[in-house]
Scaffold this motif. Structure first.
Motif: not given
Length: 474
Positions: A296-303, A95-97, A224-227, A233-235
């Motif tokens: 992979a890291i942004g998936s439920p496995v990453g969670d 979500n960056a410019p 850290y952070g979502s996905n 992002a966490e903060l």
């Protein structure tokens, strides 16, 4: 036998000096030990051995016509649709410019700090900022206006900021920029930057648009952070941080990096930064690997991996603190930042185990199959010698307990501390007070003056005189 030359003699003398100082020296002729569990690499999520990631990568590779070299730099023949698509994906994901790919985090930091700060700007940086940032700053147009502040100290940050604003009035007038360089998670100490506090100070003291905060997320991206979007992002600070660096060679298990910044800065880097202009762009096979890693890291496995990593880090902290209680502080201890683990914003997987005997401890651990490396003085200040332990998502609690037992075995075999090591232990009890005094000196005299003049007798006399006058006035 090679003939002796002036260059060979100079280089051999440098090696001898390094050995005399007790610094590690290697010719990389032997691989690191690997028979024991991994507790020392930067593979935080254990993603490099993840079978699903391997399967997805090989599947994509088999279906790809273009696989190897990208044929040139981005400005010549290396600006392929695949590079553009990956940048667009990363821009959207974070979500960056704007987003710009680099071959490494080192290249990205050097590129940014060497080219973006302009004449009249100033740079405020944590004293422990990464060497890549320092290397870039050294050739920056603002290289004569670099101001370090005491590591992670809000008081020192605010005091140094006041000094910078006073000295560089164009910033207050809205005609120049103050760059601030920090890391979200520091790799050597395993502690977190107080980003919210720093931002609060910046936004109160610097005119809007005149402060540019650069956060290096090399050791926090993915974990850290979502996905795995990182600590910023966490903060919830994405809209308040101007530039963020994410590297792919640690938790993401690949290589390369991306700078998230404004479209204007992105365009400037493309046209002015030498590491970007003169580097062959990432080959196709790397782009495929980066894409697979993010998936992979942004998936439920990453969670699941992140949750497990945080849980194991907390367990390791509890086990280690309890185990080290009876051990002499000069032999083994944790730094102050890790003594109240529950107060950290999120669990850290990095544990600096401080010891006055880092070489002996590393040798012992290597004999047990661990990839331990000593970090002695002068790589770190006296009293801060260490080995650096890293918890990984695929470690087990039994592996952590076994490692602690090995540590205690080594500690139990050590002879009683020598006189100088007793002094080391006494210094640890005074650390909090020393840090407080350090912050007060910086707050009163400014970081730049403190760091550059603390050996000047006139500066010391000035400190003594002001202190005595202050006591007299009370």
């Amino acid at each position: 036998m090679q003939p002796s030359t002036p260059l060979a003699s100079a280089l051999q003398n440098a090696h001898a000096l390094r050995a005399k100082k007790g610094m590690p020296f290697t010719d990389l002729s032997t691989p690191i030990p690997s028979s024991a569990p991994d507790l020392f690499s930067n593979d935080y999520l254990s993603i490099t051995t993840n079978s699903q990631l391997r399967h997805n990568f090989l599947e994509q590779v088999n279906g790809t016509r273009n696989l190897f070299g990208s044929r040139g730099s981005r400005l010549v023949a290396g600006n392929t649709p695949e590079h553009i698509n990956l940048e667009n994906y990363l821009q959207h994901f974070f979500n960056a410019p704007a987003a710009l790919l680099f071959n490494s985090g080192y290249d990205a930091n050097v590129a940014f700090f060497a080219s973006v700060p302009q004449e009249g700007d100033a740079i405020l940086c944590d004293e422990l900022i990464h060497a890549s940032c320092r290397d870039g700053m050294a050739t920056s147009r603002a290289r004569r206006a670099i101001y370090p502040f005491s590591h992670n100290s809000v008081a020192a940050f605010e005091a140094t900021l006041e000094q910078v604003i006073s000295k560089h009035q164009q910033i207050s007038a809205g005609k120049a920029t103050l760059f601030v360089a920090v890391e979200s998670l520091y790799s050597m100490d395993g502690d977190f930057c107080p980003l919210k506090e720093f931002l609060s100070v910046l936004e109160q003291r610097v005119p809007p648009g005149c402060a540019h905060l650069v956060v290096d997320e090399a050791h926090s991206t993915g974990i850290y952070g979502s996905n795995g979007r990182g600590l910023v992002a966490e903060l919830g600070l994405e809209d308040r941080v101007q530039t963020v660096l994410h590297t792919f060679g640690k938790a993401r298990g690949i290589t390369g990096a991306v700078l998230l910044t404004s479209p204007t800065v992105r365009s400037y880097l493309i046209n002015y930064s030498r590491p970007f202009i003169f580097s062959t762009s990432l080959p196709y096979i790397n782009l495929i690997a980066i894409d697979c890693s993010f998936s992979a890291i942004g998936s439920p496995v990453g969670d699941q991996l992140r949750e497990r990593l945080h849980k194991l880090s907390t367990q390791f902290s509890d086990l280690l603190l309890s185990a080290l209680e009876p051990v002499p502080k000069s032999i083994l201890r944790l730094p102050e930042s890790h003594l109240n683990f529950g107060a950290l914003p999120v669990p850290t997987p990095i544990f600096p185990i401080l010891t006055s005997r880092p070489l002996q401890l590393a040798t012992f651990l290597q004999a047990k199959g661990y990839a331990a490396q000593p970090i002695p003085y002068p790589a770190v200040p006296r009293g801060q010698e260490r080995i650096r332990v890293v918890v990984h998502a695929e470690n087990t609690e039994d592996e952590l307990r076994e490692f602690i037992e090995v540590l205690l075995q080594w500690a139990g075999e050590q002879p009683p501390p020598k006189r100088e090591e007793d002094e080391y232990a006494r210094r640890t009890a005074k650390e909090a007070h020393s840090a407080h005094v350090h912050e007060m000196l910086i707050a009163r005299y400014g970081a730049q003056a403190y760091y550059t003049n603390f050996l000047d007798p006139r500066f010391i006399i000035k400190i003594i005189r002001r202190t005595l006058l202050g006591l007299f006035r009370r």
